[in-house]
Design an enzyme around this catalytic site. Structure first.
Site, PDB file in Angstrom:
ATOM      1  N   ASP A  75      -6.615   5.097  -9.140  1.00 23.57           N
ATOM      2  CA  ASP A  75      -5.905   4.610  -7.952  1.00 23.57           C
ATOM      3  C   ASP A  75      -4.472   4.237  -8.303  1.00 23.57           C
ATOM      4  O   ASP A  75      -3.530   4.574  -7.577  1.00 23.57           O
ATOM      5  CB  ASP A  75      -6.658   3.399  -7.382  1.00 23.57           C
ATOM      6  CG  ASP A  75      -6.039   2.906  -6.081  1.00 23.57           C
ATOM      7  OD1 ASP A  75      -6.080   3.647  -5.091  1.00 23.57           O
ATOM      8  OD2 ASP A  75      -5.506   1.782  -6.074  1.00 23.57           O
ATOM      9  N   LYS A 113      -0.742   6.021  -7.079  1.00 24.48           N
ATOM     10  CA  LYS A 113       0.398   5.284  -6.538  1.00 24.48           C
ATOM     11  C   LYS A 113       1.666   5.574  -7.326  1.00 24.48           C
ATOM     12  O   LYS A 113       2.744   5.790  -6.736  1.00 24.48           O
ATOM     13  CB  LYS A 113       0.100   3.781  -6.548  1.00 24.48           C
ATOM     14  CG  LYS A 113      -1.046   3.381  -5.621  1.00 24.48           C
ATOM     15  CD  LYS A 113      -1.372   1.891  -5.737  1.00 24.48           C
ATOM     16  CE  LYS A 113      -2.493   1.497  -4.787  1.00 24.48           C
ATOM     17  NZ  LYS A 113      -2.830   0.064  -4.878  1.00 24.48           N
TER      18      LYS A 113
END
Length: 814
Positions: free
Chosen positions: A677, A681
């Site tokens: 994750d 980003k």
């Protein structure tokens, strides 16, 4: 003196007629006459036309007549006292006997001339005016019936007779008016042979204007079933409202281009005599309505209304032989005039190679015949191509005198259409700058009216139609926030969010406008269909709704696959789903291309920092020309929470479980703890500053042991965490023993991304991070010595939903 005209809906019901009486009572002064002009009861004229067509086609028309006759009987029996009914019932019976005789003659002869048709249609106004007159008399008003055929003289152009102004004005001058209420038949007149004629479309309004001009009335009131001139057709534009006043020219333009409140030619006598016209609602008589007069100055808006003609035909004539052909346009329009074809709009290429014009839908065949008759030689000689006819079109027009010499109106008009994917086929604007018109596809008309109405600030509230994917924690919280803020959005930001559909991986529901609400439990609680994302998007797209936005509150790759379809259907996308922008660079680039091509919005602030303005801040730096030297970040609120709470006697597994229960982690916590994750980003941030990076370009050092990552289930994953507690506690003990802290930090520098767990001391800017906060530091040419820092909550349904909410509102401002 006042002239009051009442339309068919006003005199066609008991409620309407009683309101007519109240209006007359209010307007009648005992020291001056009052003129009341009446149309036929609503639907009667059309009924008589239909009956005549049936008779001409040798069909039975008795049932049609019987229905119309019964309507008059019912009105009389319910409206008037019994003592006043008999004369009127006899009048209606005699009238319908005469109508029946005429229709039998039509049926027997197989012929229906315009002269006979005018005589037939005149009965509607005669009967309604006599009923209104008798009703007023029964209420003790000094009312008398007046046949307008004794006043208005015309030529013998049956169906749309031309008024003989000189003779008419003589009749009106000789009309001995007393202090009475004169109930006058609208629509009808007579020629020099005493034959009944009709004044064409809007004939009763025309009657009122003729009488007003000839009698030099102080004002003309047109009473109908709407609150004056609306800014748009309220059946198509829910936010439409009535304009308090219009100039004569504005009213003419709006009427000509589709506003059915008043027919343009009917205003001419009033305009010539400078008589103000009021348009008012019989059923809401206390409302102000619309005042039409010489010049409207009270309203400061640029646009007074958006009007449309639904059914039109665009005719395009092209050919090399047209270039330099003198008199071509004259021949063309003279030919159309001979066939009585009304041309609504004209455009011509400066090369003279083509000319396009729009006519009414009903005039297509006459126009074709006129063109082929006039240019038969040129078409056969291939000097002119075969004319092209497109009859699936509409015209939308914006009208307003204040548009004159005001820059940017056309830009806003065309931009609003383009942003919603509405193709403009032809445009027209006169030098008077009173009207801008565009020809569009007919199936786009409702959408076009709504988006233009919103964009040109005619609507007090701008409506956005939104479909939602995902009903998990973020989706539910977003609905709660939208429900709480509805009033604030409307009152302070003039925005309305309208729910048009909700779907998740299992079920979906598509709403009608009347069903839309933000109570997710009730909205998504019944009448659900099995989820089919393609059908969901397709069904809503087919509705052609304006200002359509898709909100993706999922983490689904299947939803992301539909983004190109959404963009190509001119639907904006707001998403917290990172998988779209962090997949292949080609997909990221494709999204950017489609967004630019289709002029839609694609907002994904929550992809990186939940509700934090990280992408916006970075884009502002990048767009303004600042050089991005380094980005340092902690962008996992989940890992921040875990590292900040992994202290004392708590085990790593306990802290992770608590984070999951609080909603800080993905359904599978490994999606956070494996750094994927975080990697997504950082990858998105790199792409936002123009780096063509792939996920393989992100270097990340795994923090979790391989056995934890490869556990067969989430419960097995937690078991592995417990087994490896000594491994995790070694990091914790090392940090605590030296007064330092664990941090998972990403660094973007020199085109490379590195993510790893670091143990930082009190001098590090990320040392003081607490809770589940995120932090990001931008070192740039402008912020070299003191980096620009953004810090705040970076996880949780509430802040993520708030970020989606903010993006959704941002779409409305673009």
């Amino acid at each position: 003196m006042k002239i009051l005209k009442f339309g068919g809906t006003s005199v066609g019901s008991l409620e309407g007629l009683r309101n007519v009486k109240s209006i007359v009572e209010r307007e009648f002064k005992t020291n001056e006459p009052l003129i009341v002009v009446c149309s036929a009861l609503s639907g009667i004229t059309n009924t008589l036309v239909k009956a005549s067509e049936e008779a001409l086609n040798q069909n039975d028309f008795s049932a049609i007549l019987k229905s119309a006759e019964e309507k008059h009987y019912q009105i009389i029996s319910e409206l008037l006292p019994r003592t006043a009914q008999n004369p009127l019932l006899m009048m209606v019976k005699v009238s319908f006997n005469e109508i029946e005789d005429i229709l039998f003659s039509v049926k027997n002869l197989g012929e229906l001339s315009d002269r006979i048709k005018d005589r037939l249609l005149s009965y509607g106004e005669q009967m309604s005016s006599k009923i209104v007159s008798a009703f007023l008399q029964s209420e003790n008003f000094p009312a008398v019936f007046q046949d307008s055929r004794e006043l208005i003289a015309t030529d013998s152009h049956f169906g749309n007779a031309n008024v003989d102004s000189k003779k008419t004005n003589e009749n009106l001058k000789n009309w001995k008016l007393e202090n009475q209420i004169y109930v006058v038949t609208g629509f009808i007149a007579k020629d020099k042979n005493d034959d009944t004629t009709t004044l064409g479309r809007g004939g009763s309004d025309y009657t009122a204007a003729i009488l007003g001009s000839g009698l030099q009335a102080d004002e003309i009131q047109i009473w109908t079933d709407v609150d004056g001139f609306m800014t748009a057709d309220p059946r198509l534009v829910k936010n439409a409202f009535s304009q308090p006043e219009l100039s004569y020219q504005e009213a003419m333009e709006m009427s000509y281009f589709g506003a059915k409140v008043i027919y343009p030619p009917t205003m001419i006598p009033a305009i010539e005599s400078q008589i103000p016209i009021y348009i008012k609602n019989t059923f809401k008589p206390d409302r102000a309505g619309t005042l039409i007069h010489q010049k409207s100055e009270a309203s400061g808006g640029l646009i007074k209304g958006i009007v449309s003609i639904e059914k039109t035909c665009l005719i395009n004539i092209t050919g090399n032989g047209m270039i330099g052909m003198k008199g071509f346009s004259g021949r063309l329009f003279n030919a159309l005039a001979r066939y009585e074809v009304n041309v609504i709009l004209i455009t011509q290429a400066s090369s003279e190679h083509s000319i396009s014009f729009v006519v009414n839908f009903e005039d297509e065949k006459k126009a074709s015949k006129a063109i082929h008759e006039e240019f038969d030689f040129e078409i056969n000689a291939d000097k002119i191509d075969e004319p092209q006819f497109d009859n699936e079109l509409s015209i939308i027009s914006v009208v307003g005198e204040n548009m004159k010499k005001t820059r940017g109106v056309s830009g806003k008009f065309f931009s609003a259409l383009g942003k919603n994917g509405i193709n403009i086929i032809a445009i027209s604007q006169g030098s008077s700058e009173l009207n801008i018109s565009a020809v569009i596809e007919r199936n786009e008309l409702s959408k076009a009216l709504n988006v233009v109405h919103d964009s040109l600030l005619l609507s007090p509230v701008k409506t956005f139609n939104v479909m939602f994917a995902g009903t998990g924690n973020i989706g539910k919280e977003l609905f709660h926030q939208l429900e709480r803020e509805q009033k604030n959005l409307k009152d302070n930001h003039q925005i309305k969010i309208n729910v048009v559909g909700i779907t998740n991986s299992r079920q979906m529901k598509i709403f009608n406008h009347s069903e839309s609400n933000f109570d997710l439990d009730s909205s998504f609680g019944s009448e659900l269909q099995k989820a089919d994302l393609g059908e969901f998007i397709g069904s809503i797209s087919d509705k052609n709704l304006p200002n359509l936005v898709f909100v993706d509150n999922t983490s689904s790759e299947e939803v992301v696959k539909e983004y190109p379809t959404l963009f190509n259907n001119n639907i904006s996308v707001v998403t917290c789903n990172k998988k779209g922008n962090s997949s292949s660079y080609e997909q990221y680039s494709q999204f950017k291309r489609l967004v630019k091509k289709n002029n839609v919005s694609f907002l994904y602030e929550t992809n990186v920092g939940a509700g934090l303005p990280i992408i916006k801040t970075l884009n502002d730096l990048w767009i303004s020309g600042d050089e991005i030297l380094k980005i340092e970040a902690i962008l996992s609120g989940t890992i921040s929470y875990i590292f900040n709470n992994y202290v004392g006697d708590k085990t790593f597994a306990e802290v992770v479980r608590t984070a999951q229960e609080l909603g800080y982690t993905e359904p599978d916590p490994r999606d956070d703890l494996n750094g994927m994750d975080f990697s997504r980003k950082m990858l998105i941030l790199g792409r936002e500053i123009g780096l063509p990076l792939e996920m393989s370009d992100v270097s990340i050092k795994d923090f979790l042991p391989e056995a934890c990552l490869k556990a067969e289930s989430i419960s097995a994953f937690y078991e592995e965490l417990e087994k490896h507690e000594p491994y995790f506690s070694s990091f914790k003990n090392e940090a605590e023993s030296s007064g330092r802290k664990l941090r998972l930090i990403g660094v973007l520098e020199d085109g490379k991304i590195n993510i790893e767990v670091q143990i930082v001391d009190a001098n590090h800017p990320f040392f003081g991070l607490s809770g589940s906060d995120n932090i990001i530091s931008f070192t740039t040419s402008r912020y070299r010595n003191t980096p620009l820092v953004v810090k705040g909550p970076g996880a949780g349904a509430e802040v993520t939903a708030a970020g989606v909410f903010a993006d959704l509102v941002r779409v409305t401002a673009q």
